[in-house]
Design an enzyme around this catalytic site. Structure first.
Site, PDB file in Angstrom:
ATOM      1  N   ARG A  51      27.848   5.642   6.823  1.00 13.32           N
ATOM      2  CA  ARG A  51      27.760   4.835   5.614  1.00 13.32           C
ATOM      3  C   ARG A  51      26.386   4.190   5.466  1.00 13.32           C
ATOM      4  O   ARG A  51      25.976   3.803   4.376  1.00 13.32           O
ATOM      5  CB  ARG A  51      28.863   3.762   5.647  1.00 13.32           C
ATOM      6  N   TYR A 103      24.295   9.726 -22.182  1.00 14.01           N
ATOM      7  CA  TYR A 103      25.441  10.271 -21.463  1.00 14.01           C
ATOM      8  C   TYR A 103      26.595   9.279 -21.568  1.00 14.01           C
ATOM      9  O   TYR A 103      26.470   8.120 -21.186  1.00 14.01           O
ATOM     10  CB  TYR A 103      25.098  10.543 -20.002  1.00 14.01           C
ATOM     11  N   ASP A 175      16.653   7.651 -17.183  1.00 11.23           N
ATOM     12  CA  ASP A 175      17.518   8.756 -16.811  1.00 11.23           C
ATOM     13  C   ASP A 175      16.816  10.045 -17.215  1.00 11.23           C
ATOM     14  O   ASP A 175      16.742  10.387 -18.400  1.00 11.23           O
ATOM     15  CB  ASP A 175      18.864   8.619 -17.521  1.00 11.23           C
ATOM     16  N   LYS A 200      23.002  18.094 -11.382  1.00 15.59           N
ATOM     17  CA  LYS A 200      22.502  18.971 -12.429  1.00 15.59           C
ATOM     18  C   LYS A 200      21.298  19.795 -11.953  1.00 15.59           C
ATOM     19  O   LYS A 200      21.424  20.569 -11.020  1.00 15.59           O
ATOM     20  CB  LYS A 200      22.175  18.134 -13.667  1.00 15.59           C
TER      21      LYS A 200
END
Length: 379
Positions: A51, A103, A175, A200
């Site tokens: 983690r 988005y 972004d 992506k």
């Protein structure tokens, strides 16, 4: 490998990686959940628990940081996990400025925080500098830019947004999911944070879900985002990081082929009698073409939208009638995808009812054109 070498060279070699123990030219995959300490009860290489960090994850982060020209990079297990970390790092009651078109998952998340009274949200028209200036005319904490903006591919000048952000004391997040750092390095234009859905173009094979944040300067706010990722446990695991490294090695050639195909398709269908419009930043008719050409230095990408004459039903029929384009949600992979966005987004956004979104892959452009022609002819 020297810093003078171009990105495609060191990306292909995963940062000129050769495994010290075996000589392998493929980076090893570390999937351990925990790491043993040495005889003095010290961590052996700074790793304690997955983690907190993982050698493979850190290697992927180092590659992207170099690609972005960033001081530091963090990988998350999804794009929205990275978004959530940014928003949680803001003070209570923070003012967020964001585009009306973006988005839809990010916009929905922001609206959730508004509904809980945690932030205020002001929306501007992307690509409209006056709209951004008017909305951010007073003090703000965070300005969000998505360029090209999904799914209408409007273009916002990053350098202009950076100037607005500095004037009002805000952090600027860009972004750049649809303009990866082989074509646009947002930090070079003044962004504080560069965000991507690593799912992506960065990965490019539709087999990893991930998000990435890169920062121009490690500040207290950045340390807070690091702590949030650790506490939430949203770091990208070792296996997915290894797949991401594999994808990054071909980013340049995948991007170039997608750009080549997309501009060919866009020019073919521009002015088509059964379409209202072809929306693609690479076309001179696009309102943001000049800005895109200035800050997208290596082509305009593989994302475009078609506005089909006939409204909702016509758009949905086109998206349901292809055989080469796959009817699926996502973008930036080697395979071409098609979506009727109103069906996907529903009433959550104002996306046009007849908008069909294309993610153009690396197939033969003639096959993709013929496939779309057949689908459009059925309307």
């Amino acid at each position: 490998m020297s810093n003078s070498e171009k990105p495609d060279t060191w990306l292909a070699q995963a940062g000129h990686m050769v495994d010290a123990e075996t000589g392998s030219v493929i980076p090893p995959m570390h999937t351990a959940a925990t790491f043993a300490r040495d005889a003095d009860y010290e961590t052996r290489a700074g790793y304690m628990y997955s983690r907190y960090g993982n050698p493979t994850t850190h290697q992927a982060e180092a590659i992207i940081a170099r690609l972005e020209g960033a001081e530091d990079t963090l990988l998350f297990n999804s794009g929205l996990s990275a978004v959530a970390a940014i928003l949680e790092s803001l003070p209570a009651g923070a003012k967020v400025v964001a585009p009306r078109v973006m988005y839809f998952g990010v916009l929905v998340w922001m609206q959730r925080l508004v509904d809980k009274g945690l932030i205020s949200l002001s929306l501007y028209t992307p690509g409209d500098t006056q709209s951004l200036e008017a909305v951010a005319s007073e003090q703000a904490d965070l300005i969000w830019v998505e360029t090209p903006a999904n799914p209408d591919w409007s273009i916002t000048s990053i350098s202009h947004a950076a100037g607005v952000s500095r004037a009002v004391g805000a952090k600027l997040v860009v972004d750049g999911t649809c303009a990866p750092p082989v074509t646009t390095r947002s930090l070079d234009y003044g962004a504080d944070y560069a965000f991507h859905s690593a799912t992506k173009y960065l990965n490019g094979h539709s087999d990893v879900t991930g998000g990435v944040l890169s920062v121009s300067e490690e500040t207290k706010a950045w340390q807070d985002i690091k702590e949030i990722r650790k506490l939430q446990g949203t770091i990208l695991p070792g296996f997915e990081s290894w797949l991401l490294i594999r994808g990054l090695r071909t980013l340049g050639v995948r991007w170039d082929k997608a750009c080549e195909n997309a501009i060919t398709i866009a020019k073919h269908f521009e002015g088509h009698p059964r379409l209202e419009a072809v929306i693609y930043p690479g076309l001179a008719s696009h309102s943001g073409h000049e800005t895109a050409a200035a800050q997208m230095t290596r082509g305009f990408g593989g994302m475009m939208s078609l506005l089909v004459k006939g409204g909702f039903d016509a758009g949905k029929q086109v998206a349901s009638s292809t055989s080469v384009f796959l009817p699926a949600t996502s973008l930036g992979g080697v395979e071409s995808l098609i979506e009727h966005r109103k069906t996907v987004e529903g009433d959550a956004t104002d996306v046009a009812a007849n908008l069909v979104r294309l993610s153009v892959g690396i197939e033969d452009a003639d096959d993709l054109i013929a496939d779309l022609e057949k689908a459009i002819a059925k309307v």
